[in-house]
Design an enzyme around this catalytic site. Sequence first.
Site, PDB file in Angstrom:
ATOM      1  N   ASN A  33     -94.229 -92.643  47.415  1.00 43.30           N
ATOM      2  CA  ASN A  33     -92.441 -92.141  46.929  1.00 43.30           C
ATOM      3  C   ASN A  33     -91.972 -91.241  47.830  1.00 43.30           C
ATOM      4  O   ASN A  33     -92.460 -90.552  47.943  1.00 43.30           O
ATOM      5  CB  ASN A  33     -92.377 -91.724  45.847  1.00 43.30           C
ATOM      6  CG  ASN A  33     -91.182 -91.415  45.239  1.00 43.30           C
ATOM      7  OD1 ASN A  33     -91.554 -90.072  44.609  1.00 43.30           O
ATOM      8  ND2 ASN A  33     -90.122 -91.757  45.964  1.00 43.30           N
ATOM      9  N   GLN A  42     -92.963 -92.956  30.694  1.00 42.80           N
ATOM     10  CA  GLN A  42     -93.667 -92.649  31.563  1.00 42.80           C
ATOM     11  C   GLN A  42     -92.979 -90.979  30.007  1.00 42.80           C
ATOM     12  O   GLN A  42     -92.753 -91.112  30.188  1.00 42.80           O
ATOM     13  CB  GLN A  42     -92.440 -91.600  32.861  1.00 42.80           C
ATOM     14  CG  GLN A  42     -93.621 -90.722  33.555  1.00 42.80           C
ATOM     15  CD  GLN A  42     -93.482 -90.417  35.014  1.00 42.80           C
ATOM     16  OE1 GLN A  42     -92.510 -89.433  34.078  1.00 42.80           O
ATOM     17  NE2 GLN A  42     -93.831 -90.556  35.627  1.00 42.80           N
ATOM     18  N   CYS A  87     -93.793 -83.359  38.423  1.00 44.20           N
ATOM     19  CA  CYS A  87     -92.194 -82.796  37.831  1.00 44.20           C
ATOM     20  C   CYS A  87     -92.491 -81.594  38.540  1.00 44.20           C
ATOM     21  O   CYS A  87     -93.290 -80.721  37.801  1.00 44.20           O
ATOM     22  CB  CYS A  87     -92.261 -82.939  36.708  1.00 44.20           C
ATOM     23  SG  CYS A  87     -90.083 -82.255  36.067  1.00 44.20           S
TER      24      CYS A  87
END
Length: 372
Positions: free
Chosen positions: A205, A72, A103
């Site tokens: 997720n 990633q 993030c």
Amino acid sequence: MTLEIGPLTVDPPVVLAPMAGVTDAPFRVLCAEHGGGLYVSEMITARGLVEGNSKTRAMIRHHPAEPTRSLQLYGSDPQAMGGAVDALVSEGRVDHIDLNFGCPVPKITRNGGGAALPYKRRMLAAVIEAAVEAAQDVPVTVKMRLGLDDQRLTYLEAGRIAADQGAAAVALHARTATQGYAGTAHWESIARLKSTLPHIPVLGNGDIWAAEDAVRMVADTGCDGVVIGRGCLGRPWLFADLARAFAGEPPQGPPALGEAAAAARRHLGLALDWHHDERSTIRRFRKHLRWYLQGYPVGSAVHRQAGLSATAAEVTALLDDLDPTLRVVSSAVRAPRGRGGPVGRLVLPEGWCDDPDEEAAVTDPAGAVSGG
């Protein structure tokens, strides 16, 4: 049920979420030993690769036992992203590249990276386009959040942009950046994204603590697969349960402490062999050790000892002294692990939200390595 990501077949349709300081090669190998799936590296800066940063270069190594080499990357500079992907592909180092647009930590978002970038539509498209073009036949996927906050949701448009630029799949952590890891993941948004992108795989997720949660997410949202983050911390056996669940078999649930201790010993051995430095390895391993113990009634003194272990011998002695017959307390099965709580303050470049179509002049931090 299988997941197709470009030329890759992922069976079961399970992806290990990249987690800074967690998903290094030893942890990925350990998880893969328990069940099939796609196991992604820690988040790595594209600029660090382009600059030849030695720590960044060390992080792109894959263990010989990893059949699919997945990395990633993050960054907000299309040129740096394209250069990093080109280097990885030219050197034959990767089979899959994931791009991080989720993030929320300040050192990443203050430079327009991570969860900040999807707000800038043209910049997002340029970064994804650069990666896909440089990747050639290597599939590129995108991981993102719902948006900056409840008032600035970007996931539907960002998903369309990713698909238009050639992303092979899109994963959605169903929380906003300001939400961080707090509260409940909004699974209904995963369903909405899948309806928007019927022609490429969409992965969900958030709040998968047991294999049953993953099967329910797929059933409830229509997503094509799941991404497992905090739910597997100290619980590599979860991937075996996920394989059983997606094959229509009953999951076994948390094992007795003896089996968890055996996994910890295996993890420690892999880490020592990979990192070669016992002192730093044990320092990194202590958090894993406490996660292995979480939920078992071992007492606060054992948890304290785990957090203070300084040598491999001390870790082994602690594991040897545990009662192998202890079972997880039922209320701990879905107890949060790892990071929790909201982001204290979302840090963005000055004027970032003035114009979503502006191509702002931001530079990834020089020498940055990993953003969490």
